[in-house]
Design a protein around this motif. Structure first.
Motif, PDB file in Angstrom:
ATOM      1  N   PRO A 576      -7.365  60.384  20.555  1.00 48.62           N
ATOM      2  CA  PRO A 576      -7.916  59.374  19.638  1.00 48.62           C
ATOM      3  C   PRO A 576      -7.095  59.215  18.362  1.00 48.62           C
ATOM      4  N   TYR A 577      -6.993  57.963  17.939  1.00 50.30           N
ATOM      5  CA  TYR A 577      -6.384  57.559  16.660  1.00 50.30           C
ATOM      6  C   TYR A 577      -4.934  58.000  16.499  1.00 50.30           C
ATOM      7  N   THR A 578      -4.226  58.124  17.604  1.00 51.95           N
ATOM      8  CA  THR A 578      -2.799  58.410  17.543  1.00 51.95           C
ATOM      9  C   THR A 578      -2.054  57.233  18.153  1.00 51.95           C
ATOM     10  N   ALA A 579      -1.418  56.439  17.304  1.00 52.61           N
ATOM     11  CA  ALA A 579      -0.657  55.291  17.772  1.00 52.61           C
ATOM     12  C   ALA A 579       0.694  55.751  18.308  1.00 52.61           C
ATOM     13  N   LYS A 580       1.154  55.117  19.351  1.00 48.03           N
ATOM     14  CA  LYS A 580       2.476  55.457  19.879  1.00 48.03           C
ATOM     15  C   LYS A 580       3.583  54.999  18.937  1.00 48.03           C
ATOM     16  N   ASN A 581       3.361  53.919  18.224  1.00 46.60           N
ATOM     17  CA  ASN A 581       4.398  53.365  17.361  1.00 46.60           C
ATOM     18  C   ASN A 581       3.900  53.233  15.930  1.00 46.60           C
ATOM     19  N   ASN A 582       4.672  53.785  14.995  1.00 47.36           N
ATOM     20  CA  ASN A 582       4.394  53.662  13.568  1.00 47.36           C
ATOM     21  C   ASN A 582       5.706  53.351  12.853  1.00 47.36           C
ATOM     22  N   ALA A 583       5.641  52.543  11.801  1.00 50.56           N
ATOM     23  CA  ALA A 583       6.846  52.209  11.051  1.00 50.56           C
ATOM     24  C   ALA A 583       6.480  51.887   9.610  1.00 50.56           C
ATOM     25  N   SER A 584       7.452  52.055   8.724  1.00 51.03           N
ATOM     26  CA  SER A 584       7.252  51.684   7.322  1.00 51.03           C
ATOM     27  C   SER A 584       8.593  51.289   6.722  1.00 51.03           C
ATOM     28  N   ALA A 585       8.534  50.534   5.633  1.00 41.84           N
ATOM     29  CA  ALA A 585       9.748  50.107   4.945  1.00 41.84           C
ATOM     30  C   ALA A 585       9.475  49.992   3.455  1.00 41.84           C
ATOM     31  N   LEU A 586      10.469  50.359   2.671  1.00 41.83           N
ATOM     32  CA  LEU A 586      10.418  50.228   1.219  1.00 41.83           C
ATOM     33  C   LEU A 586      11.689  49.542   0.754  1.00 41.83           C
ATOM     34  N   LEU A 587      11.546  48.501  -0.034  1.00 38.39           N
ATOM     35  CA  LEU A 587      12.688  47.815  -0.613  1.00 38.39           C
ATOM     36  C   LEU A 587      12.461  47.688  -2.114  1.00 38.39           C
ATOM     37  N   GLY A 588      13.476  48.021  -2.894  1.00 39.56           N
ATOM     38  CA  GLY A 588      13.352  47.922  -4.337  1.00 39.56           C
ATOM     39  C   GLY A 588      14.595  47.307  -4.951  1.00 39.56           C
ATOM     40  N   VAL A 589      14.396  46.361  -5.858  1.00 38.42           N
ATOM     41  CA  VAL A 589      15.495  45.722  -6.572  1.00 38.42           C
ATOM     42  C   VAL A 589      15.316  45.989  -8.061  1.00 38.42           C
ATOM     43  N   THR A 590      16.354  46.536  -8.690  1.00 34.74           N
ATOM     44  CA  THR A 590      16.328  46.796 -10.127  1.00 34.74           C
ATOM     45  C   THR A 590      17.415  45.966 -10.795  1.00 34.74           C
ATOM     46  N   TYR A 591      17.006  45.130 -11.739  1.00 34.40           N
ATOM     47  CA  TYR A 591      17.953  44.333 -12.515  1.00 34.40           C
ATOM     48  C   TYR A 591      17.640  44.504 -13.997  1.00 34.40           C
ATOM     49  N   LYS A 592      18.518  45.232 -14.689  1.00 37.60           N
ATOM     50  CA  LYS A 592      18.306  45.531 -16.104  1.00 37.60           C
ATOM     51  C   LYS A 592      16.932  46.161 -16.281  1.00 37.60           C
ATOM     52  N   ASP A 593      16.008  45.516 -16.993  1.00 34.36           N
ATOM     53  CA  ASP A 593      14.680  46.079 -17.239  1.00 34.36           C
ATOM     54  C   ASP A 593      13.626  45.565 -16.266  1.00 34.36           C
ATOM     55  N   TRP A 594      14.059  44.863 -15.216  1.00 36.14           N
ATOM     56  CA  TRP A 594      13.122  44.298 -14.239  1.00 36.14           C
ATOM     57  C   TRP A 594      13.205  45.085 -12.935  1.00 36.14           C
ATOM     58  N   GLN A 595      12.054  45.225 -12.287  1.00 36.82           N
ATOM     59  CA  GLN A 595      12.002  45.836 -10.955  1.00 36.82           C
ATOM     60  C   GLN A 595      11.081  45.025 -10.060  1.00 36.82           C
ATOM     61  N   LEU A 596      11.520  44.797  -8.838  1.00 36.77           N
ATOM     62  CA  LEU A 596      10.705  44.136  -7.825  1.00 36.77           C
ATOM     63  C   LEU A 596      10.698  45.015  -6.586  1.00 36.77           C
ATOM     64  N   ASN A 597       9.504  45.346  -6.103  1.00 38.74           N
ATOM     65  CA  ASN A 597       9.374  46.288  -4.987  1.00 38.74           C
ATOM     66  C   ASN A 597       8.513  45.698  -3.878  1.00 38.74           C
ATOM     67  N   TYR A 598       8.916  45.975  -2.644  1.00 38.57           N
ATOM     68  CA  TYR A 598       8.158  45.529  -1.477  1.00 38.57           C
ATOM     69  C   TYR A 598       7.973  46.711  -0.532  1.00 38.57           C
TER      70      TYR A 598
END
Length: 674
Positions: A576-598
């Protein structure tokens, strides 16, 4: 709990002069230095026989997460159980071996729960956490307590250690969050330098919210047809919690010491399951958790050093449910746990390439409850670990043997007298660097077990005091590749891949016996687990002030129930509750004092019961989160304003059957550092 705490914090933050946001930003040299610092921090790798997965400072800030449980979703091989809402319990298991096989360590000392064997990671905030590390098998170093050798997988939380720049003696970090579900969440961190060898830290956090959100639940079958659907407003998910931590950090010649006190007090609603007929049964829970722990480390000579650790913990849980739609019996239970823990470790190095460690631990656990015919169990556990490590030019070998000795007694003669238990379990780790490069091959074998919890053994009309421990045999083979680049756009790449095989014997399961609501625990289960973990991380410097960081993980897990019983309908079915496939992704952009993360998380199809049939099918789910921050500086003050959008695409999904998760939600935050 102080109802005015968050109001005072809010007034303080709102009282910050608005004109600070109109100040000029720092020049490009400061921006460049910030970018370089981020690169250095993200490139740091732990040196060990087998590398760990790790999230630190800059990466943790990129996550749309406020608790440790939300952050560990981005490790490969991890399955998270989340019962929904801001106050829902959150637990994890590693490589499908079960939550009770996961050791959770806070500043090097284990967090325990002898009652049910699980640690609710939702009550640990990221505000005071410096890094989170995940180890398969065990931490790949031998200078540690015997307890560190005793889990199938481990999560290590390291709280912030005060760092003072130049002549500064005080650091203040104020953080305020607010958003959907009526959330108000202020926190304060104060660090004080007493002298060059002693510093203090105080961290407090308050969380409140009504936890209400609309849901639309569609139960789909594997053929795509609709089983049933329901919609409404999720209620009884309110929470009010206070966390307070205080730490003292000291340095001595060739050594260090620290003392930490932790207190957590909460009241929360526990939403019930959303059923086909929209019946939602809810309950309430009160928790008070306190512990004080300390450690002392000293290097006596270049060849010998020792570590001394101790802890006292006192936990209280009150669970209430009037069960309006079920049985007429009122549930009003209280549980009180106490733990005493002492550990000592001694490492001796006869030669530079050879280390030997001997660790010995003592642990005492007691549980009290207001249940009818309760056992009032007490458990004493002694652990002794002998480990050795060889570090050659291309080969590292680490081996250990853990001896576990358990004595248990109860006061209620209704239960069978528990038997004392003694077990010896081995572990072997090997890594090989075939070339003069950053490529390494590694592998390990580990046999370990977990004792049945007090709930497994003594819960009224459920427990069985004759249960045997669960044993796991773990096999792992993989590689790591980590390379820095001094020129070009790509600055660092880090790859970790593992293939593993686990076998769990004498698995403890619950099944109905006799009356409809009467369950019992027995050693009936055996599980075979095969899988692949993969994670990739890269850092890209696109221009002098533009940085891109990326992290991707993927896990394939086949965890089959191979229990041989008269019931064959679930033989070789996915557990029970064990998926065969799991995935994750992190993307981060830093420009001077700005940051955008997904950030992105995907969990594949799975089943909520042992039988993999359409009625037990759980459809895949995924979420996308996005956040942005902007930093402002004024002299020695730094302000960071943030906006988060979680579940950006407003997906309807459930991690646990009939516990729908929130849709699109928002959060704003302001951090003030001076």
């Amino acid at each position: 709990m102080n109802k005015y705490f968050y109001s005072i914090s809010l007034l303080f933050l709102l009282g910050t002069p608005v004109f600070v946001f109109s100040q000029k930003t720092e020049n490009d040299t400061i921006h460049t230095k910030t970018i370089q610092d981020i690169i250095i921090n993200m490139k740091r790798q732990e040196v060990g026989v087998i590398s760990s997965q790790k999230l630190t400072g800059a990466e943790l800030e990129k996550l749309n997460s406020s608790s440790v449980a939300d952050a560990v979703r981005f490790f490969s091989g991890v399955q998270l159980k989340d019962y929904g809402g801001i106050g829902g319990m959150k637990t994890v298991n590693i490589r499908a071996m079960g939550t009770q096989h996961v050791g959770v360590f806070y500043d090097g000392i284990a967090l325990g729960n002898a009652q049910n064997g699980t640690v609710d990671l939702g009550r640990f905030s990221l505000d005071n956490v410096e890094s989170i590390s995940l180890y398969n098998g065990q931490k790949s170093e031998i200078f540690q307590s015997a307890k560190d050798f005793g889990s199938s997988g481990s999560i290590y939380l390291k709280s912030r250690t005060p760092v003072f720049k130049d002549s500064k003696k005080t650091n203040v970090n104020l953080h305020f969050r607010s958003g959907s579900f009526g959330v108000v969440n202020p926190s304060v961190l104060i660090e004080q330098k007493i002298n060059n060898k002693i510093s203090l830290a105080l961290s407090t956090e308050y969380l409140t919210g009504n936890g209400e959100y609309k849901f639309h639940q569609r139960v789909a079958l594997p053929d795509g047809s609709l089983g049933w659907e329901s919609h409404g407003t999720r209620t009884n998910g309110d929470v009010e919690a206070l966390r307070a931590e205080a730490g003292i950090f000291g340095k001595i010649n060739n050594g260090s010491w620290k003392l930490k006190t932790y207190y957590y007090d909460s009241e929360r609603g526990v939403p019930g399951a959303v059923t086909k007929n929209n019946d939602i049964f809810s309950s309430r829970q009160w928790d008070k958790n306190f512990f004080v722990q300390g450690s002392f480390e000293k290097e006596i000579s270049p060849k010998y050093k020792f570590l001394l650790s101790s802890k006292f913990a006192d936990d209280y849980t009150h669970y209430y449910n009037d069960n309006p739609g079920g049985t007429p019996l009122l549930i009003d239970n209280t549980y009180k746990q106490q733990e005493i823990y002492i550990s000592t470790a001694h490492q001796y190095s006869p030669y530079k390439f050879w280390k030997i460690n001997l660790s010995a631990d003592y642990q005492y656990n007691a549980l009290d409850a207001n249940l009818r015919q309760f056992a009032y169990p007490e458990r004493q556990t002694e652990l002794v670990a002998l480990a050795s490590q060889f570090d050659f030019k291309k080969v590292k070998i680490q081996g250990s043997v853990l001896g576990t000795f358990v004595q248990e007694k109860i006061e209620n003669s209704v239960f069978s007298i528990p038997q004392n238990r003694s077990e010896f379990t081995p572990t072997v780790f090997v890594s090989y660097q075939p070339f003069d490069s950053e490529f390494k091959v590694h592998g390990f074998y580990k046999r370990i077990f977990r004792m049945p919890t007090f709930n497994d053994l003594y819960y009224t009309e459920v427990g069985s005091s004759q249960l045997k421990p669960e044993f796991t045999n773990q096999y792992d083979l993989g590689f790591t590749f980590n390379k820095d680049f001094n020129s070009g756009v790509l600055k660092n790449i880090n790859l970790i891949a593992d293939a593993y095989y686990n076998r769990v014997q004498d698995k403890i399961i619950a099944y109905p016996k006799g009356q409809q609501f009467r369950w019992t625990m027995e050693n009936l289960g055996e599980v075979e687990i095969k899988g692949i973990d993969f994670s990739a991380q890269a850092i890209w410097l696109l221009s002098e002030n533009l940085l891109l960081s990326s992290r991707v993980t993927y896990t394939f897990t086949e965890a089959l129930n191979i229990t041989k019983t008269n019931i064959t309908s679930y033989y070789k079915n996915q557990i029970p509750y064990t998926a065969k496939n799991n995935a994750s992704a992190l993307l981060g952009v830093t420009y001077k004092d700005w940051q955008l993360n997904y950030s992105f998380v995907y969990v594949g199809e799975r089943y909520n019961m042992s039988e993999n049939i359409p009625v037990n099918y759980e459809q895949p789910w995924y979420t996308s989160d996005i956040s942005g921050t902007k930093e402002f500086k004024m002299k020695d003050w730094k302000f960071r304003l943030g906006l988060e959008v979680n579940n950006l695409l407003d997906q309807n999904y459930s991690v646990i059957q009939n516990y729908p998760m929130p849709g699109r939600n928002y959060k704003i935050s302001l951090r003030v550092i001076f």
